[in-house]
Motif scaffolding. Structure first.
Motif, PDB file in Angstrom:
ATOM      1  N   HIS A  80       0.876  -1.171   0.000  1.00 22.12           N
ATOM      2  CA  HIS A  80       0.000   0.000   0.000  1.00 22.12           C
ATOM      3  C   HIS A  80       0.913   1.221   0.000  1.00 22.12           C
ATOM      4  CE1 HIS A  80       0.981  -0.388   4.216  1.00 22.12           C
ATOM      5  NE2 HIS A  80       0.375   0.747   4.525  1.00 22.12           N
ATOM      6  N   HIS A 102       1.068   4.190   2.010  1.00 25.36           N
ATOM      7  CA  HIS A 102       1.350   5.131   3.098  1.00 25.36           C
ATOM      8  C   HIS A 102       2.826   5.511   3.035  1.00 25.36           C
ATOM      9  CE1 HIS A 102      -2.332   3.739   5.569  1.00 25.36           C
ATOM     10  NE2 HIS A 102      -2.575   4.888   4.976  1.00 25.36           N
ATOM     11  N   HIS A 137       5.912   3.334   3.616  1.00 26.40           N
ATOM     12  CA  HIS A 137       6.143   2.187   2.733  1.00 26.40           C
ATOM     13  C   HIS A 137       6.673   2.600   1.359  1.00 26.40           C
ATOM     14  CE1 HIS A 137       4.134  -0.706   5.492  1.00 26.40           C
ATOM     15  NE2 HIS A 137       3.729   0.452   5.978  1.00 26.40           N
ATOM     16  N   HIS A 143      -7.193  -1.110   5.952  1.00 20.36           N
ATOM     17  CA  HIS A 143      -6.190  -0.182   6.478  1.00 20.36           C
ATOM     18  C   HIS A 143      -6.014   0.966   5.479  1.00 20.36           C
ATOM     19  CE1 HIS A 143      -2.453   1.362   8.113  1.00 20.36           C
ATOM     20  NE2 HIS A 143      -1.832   1.095   6.980  1.00 20.36           N
TER      21      HIS A 143
HETATM   22 ZN    ZN Z   1       0.054   1.808   6.373  1.00 21.49          ZN
END
Ligand code: ZN
Ligand code: ZN
Length: 212
Positions: free
Chosen positions: A60, A62, A65, A135
């Protein structure tokens, strides 16, 4: 036979995974290297292990990451892969970096969207993709059935779950992803999370307080 190596990077303590096999090809999942010494550590590992990076993957988008996406692209000329539903988060990552006092250079290369129909192949090894939103809207998990492990990003942690209070997060969706996509996997499957230590599906089914 795949080997999974993890690094914990940045002030956010994010887990970056390098997965490789005897062909020397590797996937780099969620390169969270933020500081120069972290980028060097990752590069040196790849060099000394004689690896050829083949895939740059994000579970993902965010900020923690995606910090190292640009570095990996510059070093190894890999195209970034993530789920289409992460595009907005990806676009907003530099702004949230500024907000959290963690500015970074965003990846500006091409993006290949991947989903449950995609198979990631490294030599004779393969990953299936599980769509595990909640999430974040387009969180995916990389599942290696043959070797019984899953790289799950921030969906499921040891005795925890991903937070759902960030934009695009949804608690019910996250619980559903865990119950319908991760918990049906065999109990011995090792879960490599985006933060903290690894766990197993069986242990979390029995002990995770968020999923009783
Ligand atoms: Zn995250
Ligand atoms: Zn994270």
């Amino acid at each position: 036979m795949l080997t999974v190596t993890s690094f914990t990077f940045s002030p956010v303590q994010e887990n970056t995974y390098v997965v490789y096999n005897e062909t020397g090809e590797c996937c780099i999942v969620d390169p969270g290297c933020y500081f120069g010494n972290e980028r060097n550590e990752l590069k040196e590992f790849i060099q000394t292990s004689g690896l050829t990076p083949k895939y740059l993957l994000n579970t993902h988008c965010h900020l923690d990451h995606v910090f190292g996406n640009k570095f990996i692209h510059d070093e190894y000329h890999l195209t970034l892969h993530f789920h289409m539903k992460e595009q907005l988060l990806f676009d907003n990552a530099p702004a949230s970096g500024l907000m959290f006092g963690l500015p970074f250079d965003q990846y500006k290369g091409p993006v290949t969207y991947i989903d449950e129909k995609t198979v990631i192949v490294l030599g004779n090894d393969r990953f299936e993709i599980l769509f595990t939103p909640g999430h974040s809207p387009g969180s995916i998990s990389f599942y290696c059935k043959e070797q019984q492990f899953v790289i799950a990003g921030d969906v499921l942690f040891k005795l925890g779950i991903g937070r759902t209070d960030l934009p695009g997060g949804n608690f019910e969706t996250l619980i559903e992803s865990i119950r319908e996509k991760l918990f049906p996997l065999p109990e011995d499957v090792i879960v490599y999370p985006g933060h903290g230590e690894s766990t197993t599906i069986g242990f979390e089914k029995r002990s995770n307080p968020f999923l009783e």
